[in-house]
Scaffold this active site. Sequence first.
Site, PDB file in Angstrom:
ATOM      1  N   GLY A  60       1.114  -1.514   0.520  1.00 46.99           N
ATOM      2  CA  GLY A  60       0.005  -0.353   0.221  1.00 46.99           C
ATOM      3  C   GLY A  60       1.035   1.294  -0.245  1.00 46.99           C
ATOM      4  O   GLY A  60       2.279   0.958  -0.237  1.00 46.99           O
ATOM      5  N   SER A  61      -0.057   2.158   0.799  1.00 48.71           N
ATOM      6  CA  SER A  61       0.483   3.959   0.737  1.00 48.71           C
ATOM      7  C   SER A  61       2.504   3.724   0.881  1.00 48.71           C
ATOM      8  O   SER A  61       2.862   5.193   0.699  1.00 48.71           O
ATOM      9  CB  SER A  61      -0.367   4.886   1.075  1.00 48.71           C
ATOM     10  OG  SER A  61      -1.701   4.555   0.616  1.00 48.71           O
ATOM     11  N   THR A  62       2.529   3.019   2.017  1.00 49.17           N
ATOM     12  CA  THR A  62       4.617   3.498   2.383  1.00 49.17           C
ATOM     13  C   THR A  62       4.619   2.586   0.497  1.00 49.17           C
ATOM     14  O   THR A  62       6.110   3.024   0.853  1.00 49.17           O
ATOM     15  CB  THR A  62       4.139   1.889   3.485  1.00 49.17           C
ATOM     16  OG1 THR A  62       3.709   0.746   2.590  1.00 49.17           O
ATOM     17  CG2 THR A  62       3.719   2.309   5.265  1.00 49.17           C
ATOM     18  N   ASN A  63       4.292   1.812   0.268  1.00 49.06           N
ATOM     19  CA  ASN A  63       5.591   1.586  -1.062  1.00 49.06           C
ATOM     20  C   ASN A  63       5.841   3.114  -1.824  1.00 49.06           C
ATOM     21  O   ASN A  63       6.671   3.619  -2.728  1.00 49.06           O
ATOM     22  CB  ASN A  63       4.340   1.050  -1.507  1.00 49.06           C
ATOM     23  CG  ASN A  63       6.027   0.142  -2.882  1.00 49.06           C
ATOM     24  OD1 ASN A  63       6.627   0.014  -2.115  1.00 49.06           O
ATOM     25  ND2 ASN A  63       5.422   0.364  -4.192  1.00 49.06           N
ATOM     26  N   LYS A  64       4.743   3.790  -1.744  1.00 49.01           N
ATOM     27  CA  LYS A  64       4.833   5.447  -2.888  1.00 49.01           C
ATOM     28  C   LYS A  64       6.681   6.503  -2.509  1.00 49.01           C
ATOM     29  O   LYS A  64       6.194   6.690  -3.586  1.00 49.01           O
ATOM     30  CB  LYS A  64       3.949   6.379  -1.949  1.00 49.01           C
ATOM     31  CG  LYS A  64       2.387   5.618  -2.651  1.00 49.01           C
ATOM     32  CD  LYS A  64       1.292   7.417  -1.325  1.00 49.01           C
ATOM     33  CE  LYS A  64      -0.021   6.164  -2.041  1.00 49.01           C
ATOM     34  NZ  LYS A  64      -0.974   6.499  -1.420  1.00 49.01           N
TER      35      LYS A  64
END
Lengths: 577, 425
Positions: free
Chosen positions: A291-295
Amino acid sequence: MLRLGSSHRRINAGMLAMAFVLSLFAGRLVQLQGLDSKVYADRAERQRNTEAVVPARRGTISDAGGNVLAMTADARTIFVDPTMVSADKRQAVAALLSRALNIPPGPILEKLGRTESQYQVVARNVEPGVASALISRKIRGVGSEPTYRRVYPDGKLAADLIGYVGQDGTGLGGIEAAWNSTLRGQDGRQSVEQGQKGHRIPMTRSSQQAAVPGTEVRLTVDRDIQWEAQRAISEQVAKTQARSGTVIVMDVRTGHVLALANAPGLDLEHWEKAPAESLSNRALAEVFEPGSTNKVITAAAAMETAGVRPETTFVVPDRYKCADRVLRDSHPHPVQHLTFAGVLATSSNVGTLQAAERVGKQGLYDFMRKFGFGRKTGLGFPGEAAGLLPKPETWSGSQVCTVAFGQGVSVTAMQMASVYQTIANRGVRVEPQLVAGTVDGRKRFTPAPAAERHRVISERTAREIARMLEGVTDSSEGTGAAARIPGYRIAGKTGTAQRYDSDRGGYHGYTASFAGFTPADDPRLVTLVVLQDPKKGYYGGDVAAPVFRDVTSFALKTRKIPPTGTAAPPLRIHAAR
Amino acid sequence: MSAVARGGRPGWREQVATLRELMNRPLTSYYLIVGCSALLLGLGLMMVLSASSIPSMERAQSPFAMFTKQAFSAALGVPLMWICSRLPVRVFRMVAYPVIALAIFALVLVLIPGVGTTALGATRWIDLGPIYVQPSEPAKLGLVLWGADLLARKKQLGLLGEWRHLLIPLMPGAGLLAVLVMLGRDLGTTLVLMLIFLSLLWVVGAPIRIFAGILGVLALAAATMIVVEPYRMDRLTGFWDPWAVATDEGYQLVQGLTALGSGGWFGTGLGASRAKWNYLPHAESDFIFSIIGEELGLMGTLIVVGLFGLLGYTGLRVAKRVNDPFMRLAAAAATAWIAGQAIVNIGAVIGVFPVTGIPLPLVSYGGSALLPTLAALGMLLSFAKREPGAQEALAARAPGPVLRALSWLGLGKQKPSNQRTGSPK
């Protein structure tokens, strides 16, 4: 009238007969003792020589400070020889053993009934004191033999990291398995001449090869931080009714894992009864879509290859068509003008995938690869997963967009923590390390070889991402306000991903996460918190960030890391129109 | 001797002549019996100590428990032997009937349930608190004395020309003893009793036909016995191939052979037996020869066989040289008993005879066997002193060993030795 024979001649005949028999005996003795002696001597030797293995004492596993996490202590195995216990005494013997060893009498009675056997184990890992008290009562047919057992002074602390040990003393999981050859030592061997009842025959030849005890393995884990991490994640898993949870704390500069806690934990004393997924270490074995931590990877790629800067303006609607799919932000909103920092701080999906489009498939893939996705870390931990990073050629049209915010790839918690370590360490990735070194019998510490390091992104990009990630926690619109620690500058990123449930074969529930490091301007600690399938709240900023705050502030105190005392430079979230 | 004195190396002819001269001396029998008995008894005590130390340790918490008993028996037996060696012949004839009567009484007593003690399938012992008495052992001595006395008297009366006087009452008497012992399931002792009986008839000069008849009867009896108690057949046949039954019937024999064989030429050394560590059952009694073989090797076993041979030779030599028929018969029968029992025991241990369970005379553990044996040897000594010329030789002998020992210590009436060697002053 009978004619009697001569006594003298008769006596002479007797002498001859005796001499004849005795000479035959002498001949037979020469045959037995002179000619065939070797055969008999060999047979006698085979009969009385017993070879025994002297088990080596397994090495200790300790934390970074040398505190014992797992050690080997003397124990006894209590056994019975059913052939030596008569049928009428079985009941009494079973009752006695049951009382002394605190085990039910039923199985003992059943073992005493197996009279075809001469060795039945009644209890293993018995305290030597208990065993010698039992043996001193001289119950016929009951014996004890020395063994070792693994003792965990801190109970469940770091249990799934330490790993479990089989009945034969072989490490089967975790560090016990990965470092088995170091911990195991070298078994000794001894051969003794024994009497028929098992006495050692004095002054006979015996060969002995002493056992070499195993080497102590010292982990990088800090016992106190591990304890706090375990406490915090267990409480949060219970509170949010999550399926499981993970906390990883790492030293930014060295890649040393300071804490690696999973909930639910593992009880090493009864590992046989634990479910299979608890036996492996979830932080390393379980993969999930980040999820967003991958951004941050998308951000790093955009800044390194597409000239995006924190101030770069993105016009962000709340939905965006990417190939055949319409992708949305988590909350509906009017069209916003956000800086790239603002995109990260508010965790805007649309803004991120706009940046990703500038990078392209191959660029995204290359950066994820460089950050360590799709391959195992250098920990060598048993059961570690590589994660799933499909080749860009196989990506579907919309996958470039979803991958940008962490869908369509899966990673382990350790891989994710490593991404944040890289950014915190000014762009230099250090392979995570669990083992600090080994301690030999003379208490000499041999450090493990230094971890591999290589630059993934430029220092400038890393610093700018760190600054942007500070916005996540300190700006009023940031998603990670719950991660704030008074006095410290925190850089972090929340993550809320739909969770792929392999049991149901589809997306179900969420993966809530928070990854961050502190102090943001001189990073020392990186912490990752992941909760799988929480049911009471599911936003990473709500359920994971508080755990991050608790564990990180505890770790800062334990490591005596002072606040940097600087103020975060102002960060613009909204672009000027 | 003179050849040595001349300083030259004696040739074998001279050596044989010297030996013959030595053997023809009147007291040679006496000294040979004393020597062989002392050596065998000493060796026996030593080996009993070695072989019994492990079972003693287990049963009595002291490795000396059985040895002490055996030493006590020897301490009783040696004076008994000395007393017997000084008794006149008529005393032996006098006690013949009481001894055999007592033996029969005790043998009957053993068979009464509650009095006799059974061990390992044989009822042989009477439990007298600290010691066990085995009445079949004095029975052997009883049969020797009674049979010899009986036949000697008949011979002097000239009655032996008739079948009836030759066999009655000797045969029924010996048969009664044998049957009583057999009822106690003691095959070995029965065999020795038969041997004594046959040796009496043999030496008195009974016709060969008689032996053929008796052996036929015995074979028939043995066959009957085996039919009644089939375990005897296993014992009789087991020794042919003990390795086939090495874990049950053949176990003791196999362990005995293993111990004996692993001793090699010179043995493992005194006390260093491995088989005595509970591998070999009855290592201190019936199978002590195995332990001798293991600890002292072929040298030890040949010496033991040689000593028994010499003892047997000397016993028969006494029987040949005495003039009185009673002495001749008693000496021959006693010799047949001791040498015969040794042969039966050793033969069993080395696997050429079936295992019958009798001790090795003088060597094996067991006071009941040791005392009658020493008494019989004392009797042989007493006879040896009555060989022609022996009395004169004894009278001419220098002061006795005790006096000589005392004088050597400077305590006797003799001149102190330091006067001979001279004072250092």
